[in-house]
Design a protein around this motif. Structure first.
Motif, PDB file in Angstrom:
ATOM      1  N   VAL A 102       0.846  -1.191   0.000  1.00 42.41           N
ATOM      2  CA  VAL A 102       0.000   0.000   0.000  1.00 42.41           C
ATOM      3  C   VAL A 102       0.881   1.241   0.000  1.00 42.41           C
ATOM      4  CG1 VAL A 102      -1.821   1.236   1.215  1.00 42.41           C
ATOM      5  CG2 VAL A 102      -1.719  -1.261   1.340  1.00 42.41           C
ATOM      6  N   GLN A 103       0.555   2.187  -0.868  1.00 38.89           N
ATOM      7  CA  GLN A 103       1.300   3.447  -0.902  1.00 38.89           C
ATOM      8  C   GLN A 103       0.413   4.562  -0.349  1.00 38.89           C
ATOM      9  OE1 GLN A 103       2.676   5.754  -4.610  1.00 38.89           O
ATOM     10  NE2 GLN A 103       4.507   4.610  -4.011  1.00 38.89           N
ATOM     11  N   ILE A 104       0.953   5.279   0.645  1.00 40.79           N
ATOM     12  CA  ILE A 104       0.206   6.358   1.296  1.00 40.79           C
ATOM     13  C   ILE A 104       1.098   7.594   1.375  1.00 40.79           C
ATOM     14  CG2 ILE A 104      -1.161   4.741   2.679  1.00 40.79           C
ATOM     15  CD1 ILE A 104       0.662   5.458   5.065  1.00 40.79           C
ATOM     16  N   PRO A 105       0.508   8.764   1.678  1.00 39.36           N
ATOM     17  CA  PRO A 105       1.350   9.957   1.898  1.00 39.36           C
ATOM     18  C   PRO A 105       2.300   9.741   3.066  1.00 39.36           C
ATOM     19  CG  PRO A 105      -0.947  10.572   1.590  1.00 39.36           C
ATOM     20  CD  PRO A 105      -0.929   9.078   1.703  1.00 39.36           C
ATOM     21  N   PHE A 106       3.440  10.383   3.026  1.00 40.41           N
ATOM     22  CA  PHE A 106       4.485  10.194   4.039  1.00 40.41           C
ATOM     23  C   PHE A 106       3.984  10.588   5.427  1.00 40.41           C
ATOM     24  CE2 PHE A 106       8.160  11.250   6.587  1.00 40.41           C
ATOM     25  CZ  PHE A 106       9.051  10.234   6.265  1.00 40.41           C
ATOM     26  N   LEU A 107       4.265   9.707   6.396  1.00 38.13           N
ATOM     27  CA  LEU A 107       3.927   9.973   7.796  1.00 38.13           C
ATOM     28  C   LEU A 107       5.156   9.683   8.656  1.00 38.13           C
ATOM     29  CD1 LEU A 107       0.444   8.204   8.137  1.00 38.13           C
ATOM     30  CD2 LEU A 107       0.852  10.659   7.963  1.00 38.13           C
ATOM     31  N   GLU A 108       5.294  10.438   9.738  1.00 47.61           N
ATOM     32  CA  GLU A 108       6.341  10.133  10.700  1.00 47.61           C
ATOM     33  C   GLU A 108       5.962   8.854  11.457  1.00 47.61           C
ATOM     34  OE1 GLU A 108       9.120  11.552  10.800  1.00 47.61           O
ATOM     35  OE2 GLU A 108       8.730  13.363   9.609  1.00 47.61           O
ATOM     36  N   GLU A 109       6.949   8.246  12.111  1.00 47.10           N
ATOM     37  CA  GLU A 109       6.726   6.956  12.766  1.00 47.10           C
ATOM     38  C   GLU A 109       5.596   7.016  13.790  1.00 47.10           C
ATOM     39  OE1 GLU A 109       7.875   3.970  12.227  1.00 47.10           O
ATOM     40  OE2 GLU A 109       9.116   4.640  10.554  1.00 47.10           O
ATOM     41  N   GLU A 110       5.562   8.061  14.602  1.00 44.78           N
ATOM     42  CA  GLU A 110       4.527   8.174  15.637  1.00 44.78           C
ATOM     43  C   GLU A 110       3.147   8.320  15.014  1.00 44.78           C
ATOM     44  OE1 GLU A 110       5.393  11.233  18.415  1.00 44.78           O
ATOM     45  OE2 GLU A 110       7.242  10.286  19.164  1.00 44.78           O
ATOM     46  N   ILE A 142       8.165  -0.663   4.142  1.00 44.26           N
ATOM     47  CA  ILE A 142       9.204  -1.280   3.320  1.00 44.26           C
ATOM     48  C   ILE A 142       9.945  -0.261   2.457  1.00 44.26           C
ATOM     49  CG2 ILE A 142       8.143  -3.557   3.241  1.00 44.26           C
ATOM     50  CD1 ILE A 142       6.967  -2.892   0.551  1.00 44.26           C
ATOM     51  N   LYS A 143       9.360   0.955   2.319  1.00 40.71           N
ATOM     52  CA  LYS A 143      10.066   1.972   1.538  1.00 40.71           C
ATOM     53  C   LYS A 143       9.568   3.354   1.931  1.00 40.71           C
ATOM     54  CE  LYS A 143      11.696   2.944  -3.161  1.00 40.71           C
ATOM     55  NZ  LYS A 143      11.605   2.563  -4.584  1.00 40.71           N
ATOM     56  N   LYS A 144      10.517   4.284   2.157  1.00 41.24           N
ATOM     57  CA  LYS A 144      10.181   5.666   2.482  1.00 41.24           C
ATOM     58  C   LYS A 144      10.773   6.589   1.428  1.00 41.24           C
ATOM     59  CE  LYS A 144      10.357   4.912   7.499  1.00 41.24           C
ATOM     60  NZ  LYS A 144      10.987   5.350   8.762  1.00 41.24           N
ATOM     61  N   ASP A 145      10.011   7.607   1.044  1.00 38.68           N
ATOM     62  CA  ASP A 145      10.523   8.616   0.112  1.00 38.68           C
ATOM     63  C   ASP A 145       9.987   9.971   0.561  1.00 38.68           C
ATOM     64  OD1 ASP A 145      11.262  10.257  -2.019  1.00 38.68           O
ATOM     65  OD2 ASP A 145      11.089   8.620  -3.463  1.00 38.68           O
ATOM     66  N   ARG A 146      10.771  10.640   1.406  1.00 37.75           N
ATOM     67  CA  ARG A 146      10.327  11.920   1.950  1.00 37.75           C
ATOM     68  C   ARG A 146      10.201  12.973   0.856  1.00 37.75           C
ATOM     69  NH1 ARG A 146      10.419  13.896   7.253  1.00 37.75           N
ATOM     70  NH2 ARG A 146      11.581  12.061   7.946  1.00 37.75           N
ATOM     71  N   GLU A 147      11.098  12.928  -0.141  1.00 37.03           N
ATOM     72  CA  GLU A 147      11.068  13.920  -1.214  1.00 37.03           C
ATOM     73  C   GLU A 147       9.790  13.822  -2.038  1.00 37.03           C
ATOM     74  OE1 GLU A 147      14.547  13.689  -3.561  1.00 37.03           O
ATOM     75  OE2 GLU A 147      15.911  14.292  -1.946  1.00 37.03           O
ATOM     76  N   LYS A 148       9.377  12.578  -2.322  1.00 35.28           N
ATOM     77  CA  LYS A 148       8.148  12.375  -3.100  1.00 35.28           C
ATOM     78  C   LYS A 148       6.909  12.317  -2.214  1.00 35.28           C
ATOM     79  CE  LYS A 148      10.378   9.884  -6.904  1.00 35.28           C
ATOM     80  NZ  LYS A 148      10.402   8.613  -7.687  1.00 35.28           N
ATOM     81  N   ASN A 149       7.122  12.430  -0.893  1.00 35.34           N
ATOM     82  CA  ASN A 149       6.022  12.413   0.075  1.00 35.34           C
ATOM     83  C   ASN A 149       5.215  11.109  -0.009  1.00 35.34           C
ATOM     84  OD1 ASN A 149       4.506  13.578   2.191  1.00 35.34           O
ATOM     85  ND2 ASN A 149       2.900  14.177   0.740  1.00 35.34           N
ATOM     86  N   THR A 150       5.941   9.979  -0.126  1.00 34.95           N
ATOM     87  CA  THR A 150       5.262   8.691  -0.213  1.00 34.95           C
ATOM     88  C   THR A 150       5.851   7.702   0.791  1.00 34.95           C
ATOM     89  OG1 THR A 150       6.767   7.910  -1.946  1.00 34.95           O
ATOM     90  CG2 THR A 150       4.694   8.956  -2.648  1.00 34.95           C
ATOM     91  N   LEU A 151       5.017   6.746   1.166  1.00 40.77           N
ATOM     92  CA  LEU A 151       5.399   5.706   2.103  1.00 40.77           C
ATOM     93  C   LEU A 151       4.787   4.407   1.601  1.00 40.77           C
ATOM     94  CD1 LEU A 151       6.934   5.747   4.854  1.00 40.77           C
ATOM     95  CD2 LEU A 151       4.698   5.777   5.966  1.00 40.77           C
ATOM     96  N   SER A 152       5.607   3.373   1.434  1.00 38.87           N
ATOM     97  CA  SER A 152       5.107   2.068   0.981  1.00 38.87           C
ATOM     98  C   SER A 152       5.051   1.114   2.163  1.00 38.87           C
ATOM     99  CB  SER A 152       6.015   1.491  -0.114  1.00 38.87           C
ATOM    100  OG  SER A 152       5.955   2.299  -1.268  1.00 38.87           O
ATOM    101  N   LEU A 153       3.887   0.518   2.371  1.00 38.79           N
ATOM    102  CA  LEU A 153       3.683  -0.406   3.488  1.00 38.79           C
ATOM    103  C   LEU A 153       3.340  -1.787   2.966  1.00 38.79           C
ATOM    104  CD1 LEU A 153       1.332   1.795   5.720  1.00 38.79           C
ATOM    105  CD2 LEU A 153       3.823   1.668   5.815  1.00 38.79           C
TER     106      LEU A 153
END
Length: 524
Positions: A102-110, A142-153
């Motif tokens: 699942v790809q979602i907008p970037f979120l911090e760990e908390e 499984i993948k973080k991309d802060r520049e593209k503002n995406t997070l893969s779970l």
């Protein structure tokens, strides 16, 4: 000697950077066999510790009779092998699990943890049959991309009742399931035994085992899972063998494999693959291998050998050599590597290595950690007690050889007697505490092939897919023109049945003019 004893006692509270190895047995239950594997790891080398295989009949009067046969075989293996622990790692069938990236907008760990804990993360990104409360869920970044503002779970889930059914099977045989993996990821875990230079390469594993048919591909530490569709009649032919295993069957099978590999290459961007490694738990594995080699000429196909990077001690060499189909042991070997995962060692290494769908697994981990610490302390106390006994006996012997007086002898005998009583008392305390530790442990006891989307018209792209072998599947597609729905549904109808347009969602904001199509379908 005293300095060594002090270091042992002090070491009981020290933290180690090395992962704790929790004894665990990999238990693989397939159509044809019940297999168990136990491994040990020293430094970077895995070695075979225990191995056992029991064959199952091709058919039984009922499913209950088959379960009874499995339990009986597992009990016999337990008696024969005398495992050091009842802990077991098992796997669920692929078609019993939901696996999505699942790809979602970037979120911090908390923020991410809070959204997952309150369920809002899955409400907006995942569609599952029924209520989420009916499922045991494992997820990990499984993948973080802060520049593209995406997070893969990675999202993996299975119904709790399905998990408990599989756990109860091994519990009845006297095992304690600590790890519940999914079969495709258990097969992938064979990579843990590989040398680093080999495990980092692009890997394509395929299992053809009648009811379990899938491809698991690894590139850049990311999993790509594909269901290899096999019709019910072809599944029956693979399970029973005989004249139904004709060239047309393997041609259809090769076509599905070819589609999965092509999808992997397109989606991952990998320039090509070196080889396909084939695994099968069926007795006709050799025929499957030879037939697919004849059908698939564009890729190199090899049978998966799970002991290429595992040291096989001399006492097991003949046992391994006599195995006609080593690939059938691959899932059990992959499950046996999970002994390093019980306490979360791989939590921040790679998500596909530490999947565990066991309900209430966090509480189990805490209990196992407590039990492990107690056992470690008991071992150190036994060393101290043994050393104390050696010192006492040595001192007594020294005094005897120096011919002390009768009074001295009487005094020393009294001291020795008191020391022996103290030692016996300590031994009893140790025995009682060991029993408590043991008793407390007992009490605490498709996937998807989306290659069909290549025919979708321009101006459309997929945002979410929930693709199941059984029941309704759902796909969401972003389109710049809602009129494209007819072309998309027409294309999907050629591969699936009961294709229905459930909803057309208007653009959410003025910044985008993309509408969302929600389409349901079923696999033929």
């Amino acid at each position: 000697m005293l300095d060594k004893l002090k270091s042992i006692i002090k070491g009981s509270g020290a933290k180690s950077t090395e992962p704790v190895q929790q004894d665990i047995v990999g238990v693989d239950i397939s159509h044809s066999y019940v297999r168990t594997i136990s491994l040990k790891k020293k430094n970077k080398q895995w070695s075979l510790h225990k191995i056992s295989t029991k064959a199952l009949d091709d058919s039984y009067e009922s499913e209950e009779k088959r379960r009874e046969a499995i339990v009986s075989n597992l009990k016999n293996i337990k008696l024969e092998q005398k495992f050091e622990s009842d802990n077991a790692a098992i796997s669920l069938p692929v078609n019993s699990a939901i696996v999505q990236v699942v790809q979602i907008p970037f979120l911090e760990e908390e923020e991410l943890k809070e959204a997952a804990d309150n369920g809002s993360l899955w409400d907006t990104s995942i569609n599952v049959p029924g209520e989420l409360s009916e499922y045991s869920i494992f997820w990990q970044t499984i993948k973080k991309d802060r520049e593209k503002n995406t997070l893969s779970l990675l999202f993996v889930a299975s119904r709790v009742d399905e998990i408990e059914k599989n756990c109860d099977l091994v519990r009845t045989a006297g095992y304690d399931p600590l790890i519940v993996d999914v079969r495709c990821f258990a097969l992938r875990n064979i990579l843990k035994t590989y040398e680093e230079s080999e495990s980092s390469k692009t890997q394509v594993f395929i299992e053809i085992s009648g009811s379990e048919n899938y491809a698991v591909c690894m590139f850049d530490n990311l999993p790509f899972i594909y269901d290899i569709y096999v019709s019910d009649s072809d599944v029956e032919a693979l399970l029973k063998g005989g004249t139904a295993l004709d060239k047309e069957l393997f041609s259809r099978l090769a076509s599905q494999i070819r589609t999965s590999v092509t999808s992997f290459i397109k989606q991952s961007g990998v320039p090509g693959i070196e080889k396909i490694e084939l695994s099968s738990s069926l007795q006709i594995a050799d025929k499957i291998f030879k037939s697919l080699k004849e059908e698939i000429l564009e890729y190199k196909i090899e049978m998966l050998s799970p002991f290429n990077f595992v040291k096989v001690p001399p006492q097991f060499k003949s046992r391994v050599d006599q195995e006609k189909n080593l690939s059938s042991l691959a899932v059990a070997v992959g499950l046996a590597t999970r002994q390093l995962d019980v306490f979360g060692y791989y939590k921040f290494v790679t998500a596909v290595s530490n999947i565990n769908l066991l309900p209430d697994r966090e509480e189990r981990v805490k209990k196992e950690q407590k039990k492990s610490k107690t056992t470690s302390l008991m071992k150190k106390l036994s060393i101290v007690a043994g050393a104390f006994l050696i010192i006492t006996v040595g001192l007594y012997g020294f005094l005897v050889t120096t011919l002390p007086s009768d009074n001295d002898i009487l005094t020393m005998e009294k001291k020795a007697s008191n020391t022996k009583k103290t030692l016996n008392k300590k031994k009893k305390q140790f025995k009682d505490l060991s029993k408590w530790t043991y008793d407390s442990g007992l009490i605490n006891n498709k996937i998807l092939d989306i290659s069909y989307t290549a025919s979708f018209p321009r101006g459309s792209f997929i945002t979410k897919v929930a693709h199941l072998r059984n029941g309704n599947s759902i796909i969401e597609v972003k389109v710049n023109d809602p009129g494209l729905s007819a072309d998309i549904m027409s294309g999907m109808s050629k591969k699936f049945k009961n294709v229905q347009l459930l909803n057309i969602k208007a653009p959410k904001s003025e910044k985008t003019n993309m509408s969302t199509l929600e389409i349901s379908f079923e696999i033929k």
